[in-house]
Design a protein around this motif. Structure first.
Motif, short mmCIF file in Angstrom:
data_model
loop_
_atom_site.label_atom_id
_atom_site.label_comp_id
_atom_site.label_asym_id
_atom_site.label_seq_id
_atom_site.Cartn_x
_atom_site.Cartn_y
_atom_site.Cartn_z
N UNK A 135 -3.70 3.83 12.37
CA UNK A 135 -2.33 4.08 12.77
C UNK A 135 -1.91 5.53 12.45
N UNK A 136 -2.53 6.13 11.41
CA UNK A 136 -2.20 7.54 11.13
C UNK A 136 -2.70 8.42 12.27
N UNK A 139 -0.35 8.12 15.21
CA UNK A 139 0.87 8.93 15.12
C UNK A 139 0.57 10.38 15.46
N UNK A 140 -0.69 10.80 15.34
CA UNK A 140 -1.04 12.14 15.79
C UNK A 140 -1.20 12.24 17.30
N UNK B 25 -5.38 14.72 13.10
CA UNK B 25 -4.95 14.94 11.72
C UNK B 25 -4.17 16.26 11.64
N UNK B 28 -0.83 15.61 13.16
CA UNK B 28 0.05 14.90 12.23
C UNK B 28 0.64 15.88 11.22
N UNK B 31 3.30 17.91 12.96
CA UNK B 31 4.49 17.10 13.27
C UNK B 31 5.31 16.78 12.03
N UNK B 295 0.75 1.62 6.41
CA UNK B 295 0.45 1.56 7.84
C UNK B 295 1.60 0.94 8.61
N UNK B 298 4.47 3.39 9.20
CA UNK B 298 4.19 4.34 10.29
C UNK B 298 4.42 3.66 11.63
N UNK B 299 3.87 2.44 11.77
CA UNK B 299 4.02 1.67 13.00
C UNK B 299 5.49 1.47 13.32
N UNK B 310 8.89 10.65 15.12
CA UNK B 310 7.56 11.24 14.98
C UNK B 310 7.41 11.96 13.64
N UNK B 313 7.10 9.43 10.77
CA UNK B 313 5.80 8.75 10.83
C UNK B 313 4.69 9.70 10.39
N UNK B 314 4.80 10.97 10.82
CA UNK B 314 3.76 11.94 10.48
C UNK B 314 3.73 12.21 8.99
N UNK B 317 2.10 9.40 7.38
CA UNK B 317 0.67 9.48 7.67
C UNK B 317 -0.03 10.47 6.75
N UNK B 320 -0.43 8.99 3.45
CA UNK B 320 -1.49 7.97 3.49
C UNK B 320 -2.86 8.63 3.44
N UNK B 321 -3.01 9.74 4.20
CA UNK B 321 -4.30 10.42 4.21
C UNK B 321 -4.63 10.94 2.81
N UNK B 324 -5.98 8.10 0.95
CA UNK B 324 -7.35 7.78 1.32
C UNK B 324 -8.32 8.74 0.62
#
Lengths: 293, 342
Positions: A135-136, A139-140, B25, B28, B31, B295, B298-299, B310, B313-314, B317, B320-321, B324
């Motif tokens: 989902x990330x 969004x990109x 990426x 994102x 954004x 997740x 973001x959805x 956007x 959400x970005x 994201x 979140x990255x 990870x």
């Protein structure tokens, strides 16, 4: 080697067999229950009186005259056009599998045969990419895809799914290619094949088991995906899983829950068949990465 | 293989990954620094006879649309989105820390901020489901290893189903069964003698349901890998352990588990990666009132009915990255060390 049969004490055998039976029940019962219930009406499957209604189906008999009814399936497939999302799913999954395997076998072969350091870094990069939540990435995509006017079409979703699939495909095929001796393609090249001819005519024919196993997993990824297909496809292009999710938004109307139940069962059935026929390949695929990596 | 041939072979795959994983990426990241335009507001003076003139502000829809069309990214906001209430909420955290009534108060107030709420569930799910699913998978593997070979095929077939089935579909099936009108929900109600019991109504019960779903969905993977590992346990070592007087449990503890350890690391890595992106179960169980994940947030931002957020959400994201990368860093560091030693 002769493996001596180890004797187990009876209580332990009983305990472990009970445990396995319990697990099989936990794993299988929800599916059996839902398949059975999908042939009932909503007042039976979601009965306010007793769940026993879902087994005998008194309301189903009262409403339709028979203990089983295909109304849920009729509603989902015909009235709510589940059929077209099935067609879309077939297009998406077949294309994703074919393109992923083409890209993946080429890349995996290169990674397995090159001795340079950068192969290691590419594999590590693929591992990081594999960990990115889908989902990330979505969004990109959204804003650029809107701007380029390619949002909502099947080919867009297909190429995105192929790309998301690549890290896993590369890892898996790479480990399968490593198990094929280098001498095979080298002798073909001595005989006058080019690198690509050796790959195409000598290596691929002995790689079929690995390619089929990897293809199964590509299929599962494309088939089971929700994040990408739900966000990147327009309404008429929806595949099965987002279609089912869209049923949920409008379940206030009576009978619609059964449409969703029927659609869920329809979407699960191909997976049952897949596991039945390819159980061995799935197990070997799951363990291939683990045992070799 | 020479460089040129190597790159010719890997190009399609590499290009796909760069275009659709690496570039997004970057997209994102860009954004997340922007935020959508505010509505263009115009002041309109209306004069009615006898009533005099009044000025009112109106949203100029046409101008707003035009501006959004000209600059789809929105306006530059720097790290503003990261720090606002829906993300790291630095101002709110500062206020909570400056004025609070003890630790429980801090925790509950921070939990009310959307980002921390999602983070709390995501981390709980990741670190509860992963070990428990591995433990269950290991027990099933030991159990299946002991049953007669004839039954192994069917047992493995049924065991694979929870893992193979589409996550959203699996979640829906369990959700329907556990609703008050379903078989599990109704049975629980009568067992606990509480006709109003609903797994959806309380936050704790929702979390437990989602965790149980996660274990059910993840256990088969551990089971299959561990079961394959059990077939390769060396018999000589087992027998010498028996001669040395090790009982059944000690043989598992000191022979089987060390043998399976490398597999367990692999399974843990894959499961951590997959569980960190937990998303479908929340949609399937319609649990968003009590449990959200990164997740899912973001959805939710992207699905907005009126505006798609956007920027917001970005920013989630990107966070979140970062999560990870932190999760993967022990593995990456270890692989890097091993690679250098070679």
């Amino acid at each position: 080697m002769i493996v001596k049969k180890r004797r187990r004490p009876l209580p332990l055998t009983v305990l472990s067999t009970t445990f396995v039976l319990l697990w099989v029940l936990m794993a299988a019962f929800p599916f059996i229950w839902t398949v059975w219930g999908s042939f009932k009406v909503e007042q039976d499957f979601f009965s306010r009186d007793s769940w026993w209604f879902a087994i005998e189906g008194p309301r189903t008999i009262a409403q339709t005259g028979s203990a089983f009814t295909g109304d849920g399936y009729y509603g989902a497939w015909v009235l709510r056009d589940f059929f077209s999302s099935v067609v879309n799913t077939i297009i998406v999954t077949v294309s994703v599998v074919v393109i992923s395997l083409t890209f993946g076998t080429l890349g995996g072969y290169a990674l397995a045969r090159s001795g340079y350091r950068y192969t290691f870094w590419l594999l590590m990069l693929a591992l990081v990419f594999r960990a990115m939540p889908h989902i990330t990435l979505v969004s990109g995509y959204l804003l650029p895809f809107f701007e380029m006017n390619i949002w909502g079409h099947l080919p867009t979703a297909i190429i995105v799914l192929v790309a998301i699939n690549q890290p896993f495909t590369l890892w898996m095929l790479h480990s399968f290619f490593l198990s094929i001796p280098k001498d095979l393609d080298e002798s073909a090249m001595v005989d006058g094949c080019s690198r690509f001819q050796a790959f195409r005519m000598v290596v691929i024919p002995v790689m079929w088991p690995g390619v089929i196993t990897t293809g199964l997993f590509s299929f599962l990824l494309a088939y089971n995906d929700f994040a990408v297909t739900a966000m990147l496809l327009s309404q008429p292009n929806q595949t099965m899983v987002p279609k089912i999710a869209s049923f949920l938004g409008t379940i206030q109307q009576e009978g619609n829950v059964m449409f969703a139940v029927a659609a869920v069962v329809s979407a699960t059935a191909p997976l049952f068949v897949l596991v039945m026929f390819f159980q061995r390949q799935i197990v070997s695929g799951l363990t291939a990465g683990a045992v070799k990596g | 293989m020479p460089h040129k041939a190597f790159f010719a072979f890997i190009m399609p795959s590499l290009l796909a990954m760069l275009l659709f994983i690496a570039l997004p990426i970057v997209s994102v990241a860009v954004q997340s620094l922007y935020v959508q335009h505010e509505r263009v507001v115009t002041e309109v003076e209306t004069c009615a006879p006898f009533a005099g003139c009044t000025t009112e502000t109106r949203v100029d829809a046409e101008a707003t649309e035009k501006l959004r069309h000209a600059e789809p990214l929105g306006r530059f906001n720097g790290f503003g989105t990261y720090l606002d209430r829906n993300h790291l909420a630095t101002a709110e955290i500062g206020a909570i820390l400056a004025d609070n009534a003890g630790f429980a108060d801090i925790a509950s107030r921070i939990y009310n901020l959307p980002f921390y709420r999602a983070l709390a569930f995501t981390l709980t799910y990741t670190f509860v489901v992963t070990p428990l699913a591995m433990l269950l998978g290991f027990c099933i593997a030991l159990g299946v290893n002991a049953i007669p070979p004839f039954y192994k095929g069917p047992v493995i077939f049924f065991s694979l189903l929870p893992m193979i089935v589409t996550p959203l579909v699996g979640a829906l099936i369990l959700y329907w069964m556990s609703s008050p009108q379903g078989i599990l929900g109704a049975t629980l109600q009568s067992l606990l003698n509480d006709p109003t019991l609903s797994l959806k109504s309380s936050a704790v019960l929702t979390w437990v349901t989602l965790l149980v779903y996660g274990i059910w969905h993840n256990a088969p993977f551990s089971f299959v890998v561990f079961y394959a590992g059990l077939q390769t346990v060396p018999h000589d070592t087992l027998e010498s352990a028996m001669i040395d007087g090790a009982n059944r449990w000690e043989r598992i503890r000191f022979v089987v588990i060390p043998h399976l350890m490398p597999l367990a690391t692999f399974v843990a890595l894959v499961q951590l990666m997959d569980n960190f992106r937990v998303f479908e179960p929340i949609v399937g169980f319609s649990a968003e009132a009590n449990a959200t994940s990164l997740s899912w947030s973001i959805f939710n931002d992207l699905r907005g009915q009126v505006d798609q957020l956007f920027g917001s959400a970005a920013a989630t994201s990107m966070l979140t990255i970062v999560g990870v990368v932190i999760l993967l860093s022990p593995v990456l560091v270890r692989t890097w060390r091993e690679f250098n030693r070679r």
